[in-house]
Design a protein around this motif. Sequence first.
Motif, PDB file in Angstrom:
ATOM      1  N   ASN A 109       2.561 -18.066  10.228  1.00 26.65           N
ATOM      2  CA  ASN A 109       2.574 -17.143   9.093  1.00 26.65           C
ATOM      3  C   ASN A 109       3.097 -15.774   9.505  1.00 26.65           C
ATOM      4  O   ASN A 109       3.761 -15.091   8.731  1.00 26.65           O
ATOM      5  N   TYR A 110       2.788 -15.342  10.704  1.00 28.42           N
ATOM      6  CA  TYR A 110       3.246 -14.041  11.170  1.00 28.42           C
ATOM      7  C   TYR A 110       4.752 -14.018  11.384  1.00 28.42           C
ATOM      8  O   TYR A 110       5.413 -13.010  11.146  1.00 28.42           O
ATOM      9  N   CYS A 111       5.311 -15.149  11.829  1.00 27.60           N
ATOM     10  CA  CYS A 111       6.746 -15.191  12.084  1.00 27.60           C
ATOM     11  C   CYS A 111       7.561 -15.228  10.797  1.00 27.60           C
ATOM     12  O   CYS A 111       8.738 -14.897  10.803  1.00 27.60           O
ATOM     13  N   GLN A 112       6.971 -15.655   9.706  1.00 28.14           N
ATOM     14  CA  GLN A 112       7.707 -15.698   8.462  1.00 28.14           C
ATOM     15  C   GLN A 112       7.880 -14.301   7.894  1.00 28.14           C
ATOM     16  O   GLN A 112       7.144 -13.389   8.206  1.00 28.14           O
ATOM     17  N   ILE A 113       8.880 -14.162   7.022  1.00 26.15           N
ATOM     18  CA  ILE A 113       9.143 -12.871   6.389  1.00 26.15           C
ATOM     19  C   ILE A 113       8.035 -12.569   5.400  1.00 26.15           C
ATOM     20  O   ILE A 113       7.630 -13.423   4.614  1.00 26.15           O
ATOM     21  N   ALA A 114       7.542 -11.367   5.453  1.00 26.32           N
ATOM     22  CA  ALA A 114       6.458 -10.973   4.564  1.00 26.32           C
ATOM     23  C   ALA A 114       6.947 -10.934   3.125  1.00 26.32           C
ATOM     24  O   ALA A 114       8.098 -10.612   2.840  1.00 26.32           O
ATOM     25  N   THR A 115       6.072 -11.291   2.224  1.00 25.05           N
ATOM     26  CA  THR A 115       6.386 -11.282   0.794  1.00 25.05           C
ATOM     27  C   THR A 115       5.818 -10.032   0.152  1.00 25.05           C
ATOM     28  O   THR A 115       4.786  -9.505   0.577  1.00 25.05           O
ATOM     29  N   ALA A 116       6.497  -9.564  -0.876  1.00 20.49           N
ATOM     30  CA  ALA A 116       6.068  -8.356  -1.559  1.00 20.49           C
ATOM     31  C   ALA A 116       4.871  -8.658  -2.451  1.00 20.49           C
ATOM     32  O   ALA A 116       4.777  -9.724  -3.063  1.00 20.49           O
ATOM     33  N   LEU A 117       3.960  -7.705  -2.511  1.00 16.23           N
ATOM     34  CA  LEU A 117       2.782  -7.827  -3.350  1.00 16.23           C
ATOM     35  C   LEU A 117       3.067  -7.181  -4.702  1.00 16.23           C
ATOM     36  O   LEU A 117       3.497  -6.029  -4.769  1.00 16.23           O
ATOM     37  N   ARG A 118       2.845  -7.916  -5.758  1.00 16.11           N
ATOM     38  CA  ARG A 118       3.048  -7.370  -7.086  1.00 16.11           C
ATOM     39  C   ARG A 118       1.880  -6.455  -7.434  1.00 16.11           C
ATOM     40  O   ARG A 118       0.707  -6.793  -7.195  1.00 16.11           O
ATOM     41  N   PRO A 119       2.133  -5.293  -7.986  1.00 16.03           N
ATOM     42  CA  PRO A 119       1.030  -4.379  -8.327  1.00 16.03           C
ATOM     43  C   PRO A 119       0.175  -4.957  -9.447  1.00 16.03           C
ATOM     44  O   PRO A 119       0.684  -5.453 -10.457  1.00 16.03           O
ATOM     45  N   LYS A 120      -1.141  -4.900  -9.245  1.00 17.84           N
ATOM     46  CA  LYS A 120      -2.074  -5.411 -10.245  1.00 17.84           C
ATOM     47  C   LYS A 120      -2.447  -4.349 -11.279  1.00 17.84           C
ATOM     48  O   LYS A 120      -2.792  -4.671 -12.397  1.00 17.84           O
ATOM     49  N   LYS A 121      -2.404  -3.114 -10.887  1.00 15.28           N
ATOM     50  CA  LYS A 121      -2.780  -2.036 -11.801  1.00 15.28           C
ATOM     51  C   LYS A 121      -1.608  -1.700 -12.714  1.00 15.28           C
ATOM     52  O   LYS A 121      -0.470  -1.621 -12.276  1.00 15.28           O
TER      53      LYS A 121
END
Length: 376
Positions: free
Chosen positions: A21-33
């Motif tokens: 999981n660390y080696c994979q490209i991080a995914t963007a977090l959609r804002p909840k607010k």
Amino acid sequence: MSLFSISNRMINKSLIKNCLNYCQIATALRPKKGKSSRKEAQYFSDAKRVRTVGGKGGDGCVSFLQLWCNERAGPDGGDGGNGGHVIFQASNDVRNFNHVNSVLRANEGGIGSAKDCHGKNAKHTVIKVPIGTVIRNAEGLIVADLANADLMFVAARGGAGGKGNRFFTTDTETSPKVCEYGPPGEDCSYILELRSMAEVGLIGFPNAGKSTLLNALTRAKPKVAPYAFTTLRPHLGTVQYDDHVQLTIADLPGLVPDAHRNRGLGIQFLKHAERCTLLLFVLDASSPNPWMQYNQLMHELEKFGGSLAQRPQLVVANKMDVPASAGNFEQLQQQLRQPNLLGISAKMGHNLAQLLSSIRAAYDRHKAQEEEQRKA
């Protein structure tokens, strides 16, 4: 099989899973607010003219000591305290110059008093500015470039404290009745310019959909309207990834032909993109011959000079929801021949997740190359 061996296998599986999981490209977090509903826009102040005034030095004191056993014990006037400086400090805590006042004054030094008591030195006035701030003097010459965090520039020095009459005591003059006034601090004018404003800069022609794209990717609220030059000042938005890395995206004013000759917003636009780490070209796929937009944008960046045209870049074709965009996108792929060309629709939200992944991958590659060059 023992419980010890079973626990060891479970631990090894969890470590392998975390490593993958660390080696994979991080995914963007959609804002909840949800976004704020207020109508007024928050503008980004990227240039400001300020006047800095150093603190006045404290005045010296004229005093003579009187004791019960000696009414003429001699002069005991203390010196005044030093005035404070006005200092600009580069910091990650601020993003623009909205908090900077037009006139910045430092505190005055304390006055001297009897019994050789010196005045208190004034504290320096430290103004935090964003990293990448360029400071010019009244003649327009660059006097400071705060490119790294915690770098400081003394804009106006405070006056030194005045001497009391004790300082002027000599063998021939044992009872001086003179002291010094504290001199005023420096009074200087500067122009603050911000050139390192974001990791990603959106570049494109007017009405290409840059503000709509920033509105769709971040919580920023730029003005969106169906006419050219809607954006007259840059707007910033932040994208947060699941590995706690934040990338700032800047919606820059639109570029027109001959911008390097200061046509349109001209140099005012190009200086915003001068220190962006990654340039994201936003092309209007609904317009005829969209590849001409890319060629014109690259021509303006090359004419502006420096290494702006050699920055890492991504190209996206916006407005793919328009029926005429499908045929133009195929021709655009043939003309540019870029493998990373991506068709998106900022209005409908098409391919935005893939765009965020591409931005993060290009940003990580650039940082890795910089690290290798630094070690070499």
